[in-house]
Design a protein around this motif. Structure first.
Motif, PDB file in Angstrom:
ATOM      1  N   VAL A 165       0.864  -1.187   0.000  1.00 38.31           N
ATOM      2  CA  VAL A 165       0.000   0.000   0.000  1.00 38.31           C
ATOM      3  C   VAL A 165       0.892   1.227   0.000  1.00 38.31           C
ATOM      4  CG1 VAL A 165      -1.941  -1.069   1.212  1.00 38.31           C
ATOM      5  CG2 VAL A 165      -0.162   0.078   2.528  1.00 38.31           C
ATOM      6  N   ASN A 166       0.318   2.335  -0.435  1.00 36.07           N
ATOM      7  CA  ASN A 166       1.006   3.608  -0.291  1.00 36.07           C
ATOM      8  C   ASN A 166       0.591   4.193   1.054  1.00 36.07           C
ATOM      9  OD1 ASN A 166       2.670   5.767  -1.385  1.00 36.07           O
ATOM     10  ND2 ASN A 166       0.791   6.974  -1.376  1.00 36.07           N
ATOM     11  N   ALA A 167       1.550   4.364   1.933  1.00 37.42           N
ATOM     12  CA  ALA A 167       1.304   4.886   3.276  1.00 37.42           C
ATOM     13  C   ALA A 167       2.335   5.969   3.555  1.00 37.42           C
ATOM     14  CB  ALA A 167       1.397   3.765   4.311  1.00 37.42           C
ATOM     15  N   PRO A 168       2.036   6.881   4.464  1.00 38.57           N
ATOM     16  CA  PRO A 168       2.996   7.955   4.749  1.00 38.57           C
ATOM     17  C   PRO A 168       4.270   7.430   5.393  1.00 38.57           C
ATOM     18  CG  PRO A 168       1.147   8.025   6.282  1.00 38.57           C
ATOM     19  CD  PRO A 168       0.789   7.023   5.241  1.00 38.57           C
ATOM     20  N   ALA A 169       5.399   7.901   4.900  1.00 42.09           N
ATOM     21  CA  ALA A 169       6.684   7.445   5.425  1.00 42.09           C
ATOM     22  C   ALA A 169       6.984   8.121   6.759  1.00 42.09           C
ATOM     23  CB  ALA A 169       7.795   7.758   4.432  1.00 42.09           C
ATOM     24  N   PRO A 170       7.371   7.349   7.767  1.00 41.99           N
ATOM     25  CA  PRO A 170       7.813   7.965   9.025  1.00 41.99           C
ATOM     26  C   PRO A 170       9.084   8.779   8.806  1.00 41.99           C
ATOM     27  CG  PRO A 170       7.311   5.626   9.303  1.00 41.99           C
ATOM     28  CD  PRO A 170       7.361   5.876   7.840  1.00 41.99           C
ATOM     29  N   ILE A 171       9.206   9.881   9.515  1.00 45.80           N
ATOM     30  CA  ILE A 171      10.359  10.771   9.394  1.00 45.80           C
ATOM     31  C   ILE A 171      11.150  10.724  10.696  1.00 45.80           C
ATOM     32  CG2 ILE A 171      11.107  13.159   9.071  1.00 45.80           C
ATOM     33  CD1 ILE A 171       8.504  13.646   7.530  1.00 45.80           C
ATOM     34  N   ALA A 172      12.440  10.520  10.563  1.00 50.05           N
ATOM     35  CA  ALA A 172      13.311  10.461  11.741  1.00 50.05           C
ATOM     36  C   ALA A 172      13.804  11.855  12.120  1.00 50.05           C
ATOM     37  CB  ALA A 172      14.494   9.549  11.463  1.00 50.05           C
ATOM     38  N   ALA A 173      14.066  12.033  13.396  1.00 51.53           N
ATOM     39  CA  ALA A 173      14.701  13.255  13.885  1.00 51.53           C
ATOM     40  C   ALA A 173      16.188  13.230  13.533  1.00 51.53           C
ATOM     41  CB  ALA A 173      14.495  13.381  15.390  1.00 51.53           C
ATOM     42  N   ARG A 174      16.888  14.288  13.874  1.00 49.90           N
ATOM     43  CA  ARG A 174      18.300  14.386  13.503  1.00 49.90           C
ATOM     44  C   ARG A 174      19.130  13.262  14.097  1.00 49.90           C
ATOM     45  NH1 ARG A 174      17.371  19.902  14.796  1.00 49.90           N
ATOM     46  NH2 ARG A 174      17.163  21.182  12.914  1.00 49.90           N
ATOM     47  N   ASP A 175      18.745  12.772  15.271  1.00 50.65           N
ATOM     48  CA  ASP A 175      19.534  11.706  15.895  1.00 50.65           C
ATOM     49  C   ASP A 175      19.135  10.319  15.396  1.00 50.65           C
ATOM     50  OD1 ASP A 175      17.101  11.218  17.096  1.00 50.65           O
ATOM     51  OD2 ASP A 175      17.780  11.577  19.149  1.00 50.65           O
ATOM     52  N   GLY A 176      18.221  10.237  14.444  1.00 52.31           N
ATOM     53  CA  GLY A 176      17.802   8.958  13.883  1.00 52.31           C
ATOM     54  C   GLY A 176      16.592   8.346  14.553  1.00 52.31           C
ATOM     55  N   GLY A 177      16.186   8.860  15.706  1.00 50.30           N
ATOM     56  CA  GLY A 177      15.026   8.323  16.395  1.00 50.30           C
ATOM     57  C   GLY A 177      13.725   8.749  15.727  1.00 50.30           C
ATOM     58  N   ARG A 178      12.729   7.887  15.802  1.00 53.96           N
ATOM     59  CA  ARG A 178      11.464   8.188  15.126  1.00 53.96           C
ATOM     60  C   ARG A 178      10.305   8.359  16.102  1.00 53.96           C
ATOM     61  NH1 ARG A 178      10.794   4.284  10.004  1.00 53.96           N
ATOM     62  NH2 ARG A 178      10.620   2.688  11.628  1.00 53.96           N
ATOM     63  N   VAL A 179      10.532   8.150  17.376  1.00 49.01           N
ATOM     64  CA  VAL A 179       9.527   8.418  18.398  1.00 49.01           C
ATOM     65  C   VAL A 179      10.154   9.354  19.422  1.00 49.01           C
ATOM     66  CG1 VAL A 179       7.982   7.450  20.141  1.00 49.01           C
ATOM     67  CG2 VAL A 179       8.502   6.125  18.081  1.00 49.01           C
ATOM     68  N   ARG A 180       9.573  10.538  19.554  1.00 47.26           N
ATOM     69  CA  ARG A 180      10.040  11.494  20.539  1.00 47.26           C
ATOM     70  C   ARG A 180       9.071  11.486  21.719  1.00 47.26           C
ATOM     71  NH1 ARG A 180      14.455  11.227  18.632  1.00 47.26           N
ATOM     72  NH2 ARG A 180      15.198  13.082  19.759  1.00 47.26           N
ATOM     73  N   THR A 181       9.547  11.882  22.874  1.00 48.73           N
ATOM     74  CA  THR A 181       8.696  12.037  24.049  1.00 48.73           C
ATOM     75  C   THR A 181       8.909  13.439  24.581  1.00 48.73           C
ATOM     76  OG1 THR A 181       8.909   9.681  24.561  1.00 48.73           O
ATOM     77  CG2 THR A 181       8.073  11.120  26.294  1.00 48.73           C
ATOM     78  N   VAL A 182       7.805  14.183  24.706  1.00 47.13           N
ATOM     79  CA  VAL A 182       7.910  15.580  25.118  1.00 47.13           C
ATOM     80  C   VAL A 182       7.121  15.819  26.397  1.00 47.13           C
ATOM     81  CG1 VAL A 182       8.303  16.449  22.791  1.00 47.13           C
ATOM     82  CG2 VAL A 182       5.968  16.263  23.640  1.00 47.13           C
ATOM     83  N   ALA A 183       7.624  16.721  27.194  1.00 47.87           N
ATOM     84  CA  ALA A 183       6.903  17.139  28.393  1.00 47.87           C
ATOM     85  C   ALA A 183       5.759  18.063  27.998  1.00 47.87           C
ATOM     86  CB  ALA A 183       7.856  17.845  29.346  1.00 47.87           C
ATOM     87  N   VAL A 184       4.648  17.933  28.705  1.00 50.15           N
ATOM     88  CA  VAL A 184       3.481  18.772  28.466  1.00 50.15           C
ATOM     89  C   VAL A 184       3.075  19.385  29.796  1.00 50.15           C
ATOM     90  CG1 VAL A 184       1.078  18.832  27.702  1.00 50.15           C
ATOM     91  CG2 VAL A 184       2.718  17.328  26.540  1.00 50.15           C
ATOM     92  N   ALA A 185       2.911  20.701  29.807  1.00 46.50           N
ATOM     93  CA  ALA A 185       2.551  21.383  31.046  1.00 46.50           C
ATOM     94  C   ALA A 185       1.213  20.876  31.569  1.00 46.50           C
ATOM     95  CB  ALA A 185       2.485  22.889  30.796  1.00 46.50           C
ATOM     96  N   ASN A 186       1.157  20.640  32.841  1.00 50.02           N
ATOM     97  CA  ASN A 186      -0.086  20.231  33.514  1.00 50.02           C
ATOM     98  C   ASN A 186      -0.685  18.945  32.957  1.00 50.02           C
ATOM     99  OD1 ASN A 186      -0.017  22.639  35.111  1.00 50.02           O
ATOM    100  ND2 ASN A 186      -0.854  23.754  33.359  1.00 50.02           N
ATOM    101  N   GLY A 187       0.179  18.019  32.551  1.00 49.44           N
ATOM    102  CA  GLY A 187      -0.317  16.752  32.028  1.00 49.44           C
ATOM    103  C   GLY A 187       0.827  15.777  31.830  1.00 49.44           C
ATOM    104  N   PRO A 188       0.490  14.531  31.481  1.00 48.48           N
ATOM    105  CA  PRO A 188       1.536  13.536  31.269  1.00 48.48           C
ATOM    106  C   PRO A 188       2.335  13.814  30.010  1.00 48.48           C
ATOM    107  CG  PRO A 188      -0.609  12.655  30.635  1.00 48.48           C
ATOM    108  CD  PRO A 188      -0.863  13.993  31.264  1.00 48.48           C
ATOM    109  N   ALA A 189       3.562  13.315  29.966  1.00 46.27           N
ATOM    110  CA  ALA A 189       4.381  13.429  28.765  1.00 46.27           C
ATOM    111  C   ALA A 189       3.694  12.709  27.609  1.00 46.27           C
ATOM    112  CB  ALA A 189       5.759  12.843  29.024  1.00 46.27           C
ATOM    113  N   ARG A 190       3.959  13.169  26.409  1.00 47.34           N
ATOM    114  CA  ARG A 190       3.331  12.587  25.218  1.00 47.34           C
ATOM    115  C   ARG A 190       4.399  12.084  24.249  1.00 47.34           C
ATOM    116  NH1 ARG A 190      -1.991  14.164  23.971  1.00 47.34           N
ATOM    117  NH2 ARG A 190      -2.996  15.099  25.788  1.00 47.34           N
ATOM    118  N   HIS A 191       4.103  10.951  23.605  1.00 46.33           N
ATOM    119  CA  HIS A 191       4.923  10.499  22.490  1.00 46.33           C
ATOM    120  C   HIS A 191       4.516  11.260  21.239  1.00 46.33           C
ATOM    121  CE1 HIS A 191       6.617   7.384  24.927  1.00 46.33           C
ATOM    122  NE2 HIS A 191       5.497   6.710  25.038  1.00 46.33           N
ATOM    123  N   VAL A 192       5.485  11.489  20.354  1.00 45.76           N
ATOM    124  CA  VAL A 192       5.254  12.239  19.118  1.00 45.76           C
ATOM    125  C   VAL A 192       5.894  11.485  17.966  1.00 45.76           C
ATOM    126  CG1 VAL A 192       5.766  14.384  17.881  1.00 45.76           C
ATOM    127  CG2 VAL A 192       5.149  14.457  20.306  1.00 45.76           C
TER     128      VAL A 192
END
Length: 332
Positions: A83-110
Motif C-alpha cells: 500500500v502507499n502509506a505515509p513514510a515515518p520521518i526520523a529526527a536528527r539523531d535517527g530516532g522516530r519516536v520522541r517524548t515531550v513534556a506537556v505542562a499540567n499533564g503527562p508526557a506525550r509520544h510524538v
C-alpha cells in the motif's frame, strides 16, 4: 483560560519544541488539523516546500515499543509496495519516536510522517466503488501480514471480544448515555452471543492476524488513480474481517451496509479467497465494533463533541441492531 484552551496551548508549546529536533528551517509553521484520540498537526516548511503530519499521541495508550512497531509495519508495507502509506520521518539523531513534556499533564509520544496528497471519498458520492477499494487494500495487507516475519521486538495490542467486552478497551458500554435496565439486558445478551460465535469461529492463522483495525473511508486518501492509507495508530492483532467492521464505524445501522459489505467482499476476494464461515462471522464482528463504540461514547460523552453529538441515540440504536442480530436478521 478554559481547560481545552489550556491543553491546546501546552501542546502547541510541546510541538514547537519537538520540531526543533527535526531538519526543518527556522521558519517552519504548524497548525492543528484534527483532534480525536490523538492531536494531528500539519507542518509546513516554507524554505523547502516540505509538508509533514505530526501526531501527538494520546497518553497512556501505546508504549514507545508499540509505536515503534507500528512504524516498522508501515516500513514493511511500503517496502513491499503493498500500500502507499505515509513514510515515518526520523529526527536528527535517527530516532522516530520522541517524548515531550506537556505542562499540567503527562508526557506525550510524538511521531512525524510525510504529508500525503489527496482527500477521503465524499460521503455524498456513491460509496460502492470506494468500499471495493477498501476490501482490496485490506486483503493485500492481510496476505502480506500472514507471510511477514515480524521482528522479535514487535509489540501491538490484540483487539478481540475480551478486550472490548471485558477489559473495556475504549470504555464500558454500560456507562453510555441511554443505557437503562432494558437496554443493558438486550446488549448483555448480544455480548454473550458475540463471545459464543467468535469462540466457534476460532483464531486460525487464516482468520486472525495483523490488521489495520481502523480501515475506514476517512483513512483512505484518493488523488486521481492514486490511493493512500493513513492512520495506523490502531493496528494490531484481530480477526482479519474486522477490517470491514471498522469500515462502517458509526454507520452500522444504515440500510446501505449490506451493499457496502458486498462491494468490500468483492474487492477482498479478488486478492484473497474467503469461506462461507468467514462471511457468516461479519455480523458478529460488526456487532462487536458497535459495542466498542458504545463504550467509547460512554467514556467520552462529557468531553468530546463527537460523542456528545451521538448521545443516547447511539446506544439505543445499538439495541435495535442487537435485536436483529440475535434474531438472525442483521445483514441477512
Amino acid at each position: 483560560m478554559s481547560g481545552e484552551k489550556a491543553i491546546a496551548a501546552s501542546l502547541d508549546r510541546a510541538v514547537k519544541s519537538v520540531l526543533a529536533e527535526y531538519d526543518f528551517s527556522p521558519g517552519v509553521a504548524f497548525r492543528l488539523v484534527n483532534v480525536s484520540e490523538n492531536w494531528t498537526y500539519r507542518v509546513d516548511d516554507p524554505a523547502t516546500g516540505r509538508s509533514a503530519a505530526l501526531r501527538v499521541h494520546r497518553p497512556n495508550y501505546h508504549s514507545r515499543e508499540e509505536i515503534e512497531s507500528e512504524l516498522i509495519w508501515i516500513d514493511a508495507l511500503r517496502g513491499a509496495s503493498v500500500v502507499n502509506a505515509p513514510a515515518p520521518i526520523a529526527a536528527r539523531d535517527g530516532g522516530r519516536v520522541r517524548t515531550v513534556a506537556v505542562a499540567n499533564g503527562p508526557a506525550r509520544h510524538v511521531t512525524l510522517f510525510d504529508w500525503l496528497p489527496g482527500a477521503a471519498p465524499s460521503a455524498d458520492a456513491d460509496l460502492i466503488p470506494s468500499f471495493g477499494r477498501l476490501g482490496d487494500l485490506a486483503a493485500r495487507m492481510h496476505l502480506f501480514g500472514i507471510g511477514w516475519q515480524r521482528p522479535a521486538s514487535f509489540r501491538r495490542f490484540t483487539y478481540d471480544d475480551a478486550a472490548v467486552l471485558d477489559r473495556a478497551l475504549w470504555g464500558r458500554w454500560q456507562d453510555a448515555p441511554g443505557i437503562g435496565g432494558a437496554e443493558a439486558a438486550i446488549l448483555s445478551r448480544a455480548c454473550d452471543e458475540i463471545r459464543r460465535r467468535l469462540a466457534g469461529y476460532g483464531r486460525g492463522a487464516d482468520r486472525f492476524g495483523l490488521c489495520h483495525n481502523d480501515l475506514r473511508l476517512a483513512n483512505l486518501l484518493v488523488e486521481g488513480e492514486r490511493l493512500s492509507v493513513i492512520d495506523f495508530d490502531d493496528c494490531g492483532f484481530s480477526w482479519f474481517l474486522n477490517d470491514f467492521a471498522t469500515a462502517v464505524s458509526f454507520m452500522e445501522g444504515e440500510p446501505q451496509v449490506a451493499g457496502w459489505m458486498e462491494a468490500w467482499l468483492g474487492g477482498y476476494t479478488r486478492a484473497r479467497a474467503l469461506t462461507a464461515e468467514d462471511r457468516a462471522i461479519l455480523p458478529t464482528l460488526i456487532m462487536l465494533r458497535r459495542m466498542l463504540l458504545v463504550g467509547w461514547v460512554g467514556f467520552h460523552h462529557e468531553h468530546a463533541a463527537e460523542a456528545r453529538a451521538l448521545g443516547a441515540a447511539y446506544a439505543t440504536g445499538a439495541c435495535g441492531i442487537a435485536e436483529d442480530y440475535l434474531g438472525g436478521r442483521f445483514l441477512t
